[in-house]
Enzyme design. Structure first.
Site, PDB file in Angstrom:
ATOM      1  N   ASP A  95       0.841  -1.202   0.000  1.00 44.44           N
ATOM      2  CA  ASP A  95       0.000   0.000   0.000  1.00 44.44           C
ATOM      3  C   ASP A  95       0.871   1.244   0.000  1.00 44.44           C
ATOM      4  O   ASP A  95       2.046   1.204   0.381  1.00 44.44           O
ATOM      5  CB  ASP A  95      -0.966   0.003   1.183  1.00 44.44           C
ATOM      6  CG  ASP A  95      -0.261   0.088   2.537  1.00 44.44           C
ATOM      7  OD1 ASP A  95       0.779  -0.581   2.715  1.00 44.44           O
ATOM      8  OD2 ASP A  95      -0.754   0.805   3.427  1.00 44.44           O
ATOM      9  N   GLU A 144       0.126  -0.894   5.892  1.00 49.67           N
ATOM     10  CA  GLU A 144       1.202  -0.261   6.659  1.00 49.67           C
ATOM     11  C   GLU A 144       1.030   1.244   6.738  1.00 49.67           C
ATOM     12  O   GLU A 144       1.291   1.860   7.774  1.00 49.67           O
ATOM     13  CB  GLU A 144       2.557  -0.614   6.022  1.00 49.67           C
ATOM     14  CG  GLU A 144       3.758  -0.322   6.913  1.00 49.67           C
ATOM     15  CD  GLU A 144       4.260   1.121   6.824  1.00 49.67           C
ATOM     16  OE1 GLU A 144       5.029   1.533   7.715  1.00 49.67           O
ATOM     17  OE2 GLU A 144       3.892   1.830   5.867  1.00 49.67           O
TER      18      GLU A 144
END
Length: 458
Positions: A88, A153
């Protein structure tokens, strides 16, 4: 090793084309409209692992975005490495400051520009390609390898700890390898053995039951903004020391050896000051800049708001004011205890006529690795092989909460081998990743994996 590196050189353009495809996916975890893009990025990596020769590549569902898993377990009795990364990325705002579109990867000046290039798609991709090259050249890996590539994250890894606890046996390993940290400079590779933790909170202060006319009420009632400023001023001494009682009690001090090593590093305060456009540096007395950045805790005001914010003047006495606060914590400190101490301090120093609501937010523990561990010392040798200079050992001022999660869950060392540079604009417009570090990073990782069995048996 020569044949593997030759294979990497021969397939460089193919690898860069694959990386561009991954970087083209707008896998922004903070924005719900990109949920399908998150899954597309996860699917891409699952296929990449399968193509590289890993078995059981799959998407493992969490309460949020999926974790990408893959394994090669063809060496019974040999060490198992768990490779962690994240697919991400951060939002791209402000868009107008990007020289080229953030999800249309562009190579210029030996850099690849795109959101996620440096944090963390590029470095994670290096592991897949390095291991693929070893498998294709030798038909096997020298160690067992598992991948854990998450998709949350950048929004705090909220679901990862519960997920890892649920699947602890599947992810069990002898060490964890992560490339989500930075190098000290392009010619000075560094191994991070310590990270600061995080404790975040919000302070909401209220006085009257509404905003009040400053002419009709001024001088007779408390002003929420005044009260908040007064309260926040009690958190620090003028020299920058945090005045919250007990804040420093559990801090593990730097050893004399660490301080001596930091003093040898190529850091210049004056150049650092000028690069930031500051008239002077500021911080806790008795410590150097690097020590303050890496090994001392902080309490920072990240935002203050209240009262009239529009153009012109509004003669009002605000009844609400708010502050956002984060602390960077160092080994020995517990984020929950720190928030307890701050809450006690806030209650003790709340100004007359005001009430305060204390809201606890994100937290993460600091991490400190035993940098004399053979797996960490081997990382220094691997950098020497690729860069021609031995890596130095540093801490990092930022926080990667998952590192401490892995440490507590598996009780194994976490090796932080970064290939990004601090000026590569991660989280900012024009994020980029050095293709020199792309090439040298592959060589570093191949050397590391090939020599790991010997190092751990030493």
């Amino acid at each position: 090793m020569d044949a593997i590196e030759r294979r990497l050189r021969d397939r460089r353009e193919e690898h860069l084309a694959q990386l561009k495809s991954l970087l083209s996916i707008p896998s922004i975890s903070a924005l719900s409209e990109h949920k399908q893009d998150i899954r597309r990025a996860a699917e891409f990596l699952k296929e990449a692992l399968t193509d590289a020769g890993f078995q059981n590549a799959q998407l493992m569902e969490t309460a949020g975005h999926p974790v990408v898993y893959g394994e090669w377990l063809g060496k019974p009795g040999k060490p198992t490495v768990l490779v962690y990364g994240h697919y991400d990325v951060q939002p791209v705002d402000p868009l107008h400051l990007w020289q080229t579109p953030p999800f249309e990867p562009d190579i210029r000046d030996n850099q690849i520009y795109a959101r996620g290039a440096s944090d963390d798609k590029g470095p994670t991709f290096l592991h897949i390609k390095a291991l693929e090259a070893i498998l294709q050249e030798q038909g096997e890996l020298p160690v067992n390898v598992k991948f854990c590539i998450e998709g949350e994250e950048e929004v705090g890894s909220a679901h990862l700890e519960a997920f890892l606890n649920e699947h602890q046996a599947q992810f069990q390993a002898d060490l964890v390898l992560i490339s989500d940290t930075t190098m000290l400079s392009p010619v000075k590779p560094s191994i991070c053995y310590g990270l600061r933790g995080l404790a975040a909170c919000q302070i909401d202060l209220k006085t009257a039951n509404s905003d009040l006319h400053s002419g009709l009420y001024g001088g007779a009632v408390p002003n929420a903004v005044h009260a908040l400023v007064e309260l926040l001023d009690t958190l620090h001494a003028p020299d920058g020391t945090v005045t919250v009682e007990g804040f420093y009690d559990d801090v593990i001090e730097l050893s004399p050896e660490e301080r001596a090593e930091y003093a040898k590093l190529p850091h210049d305060d004056e150049s650092y000051r000028k690069s930031l456009g500051l008239p002077a540096l500021h911080g806790e007395p008795g410590y150097t800049t690097l020590e303050r950045l890496w090994a001392r805790p902080t309490l920072e005001l990240n935002g203050i708001y209240g009262g009239f914010q529009g153009e012109g003047t509004k003669t009002v006495i605000p009844n609400e004011a708010h502050a956002k606060v984060t602390c960077r914590l160092v080994p020995g400190q517990d984020p929950n205890k720190i928030l307890d101490l701050i809450e006690t301090h806030i209650k003790k120093h709340t100004p007359v006529g005001a009430t305060v609501t204390f809201i606890r937010q994100d937290g993460g523990y600091p991490y400190l690795a035993p940098y004399d561990h053979p797996a960490i010392q081997l990382a220094a040798d691997a950098y020497t092989h690729a860069y021609g200079v031995k890596a130095v050992f540093t801490r990092m001022g930022g926080s990667i909460p998952v590192v401490e999660t892995f440490s507590q869950l598996f009780h194994k060392p976490v090796v932080l081998m970064g290939f990004s540079l601090g000026d590569e604009n991660f989280h900012a417009p024009n994020e980029h990743f050095s293709l020199t570090n792309f090439d040298k990073g592959l060589r570093t990782l191949c050397y590391y994996y090939l020599n790991l069995p010997t190092a751990l048996n030493a």
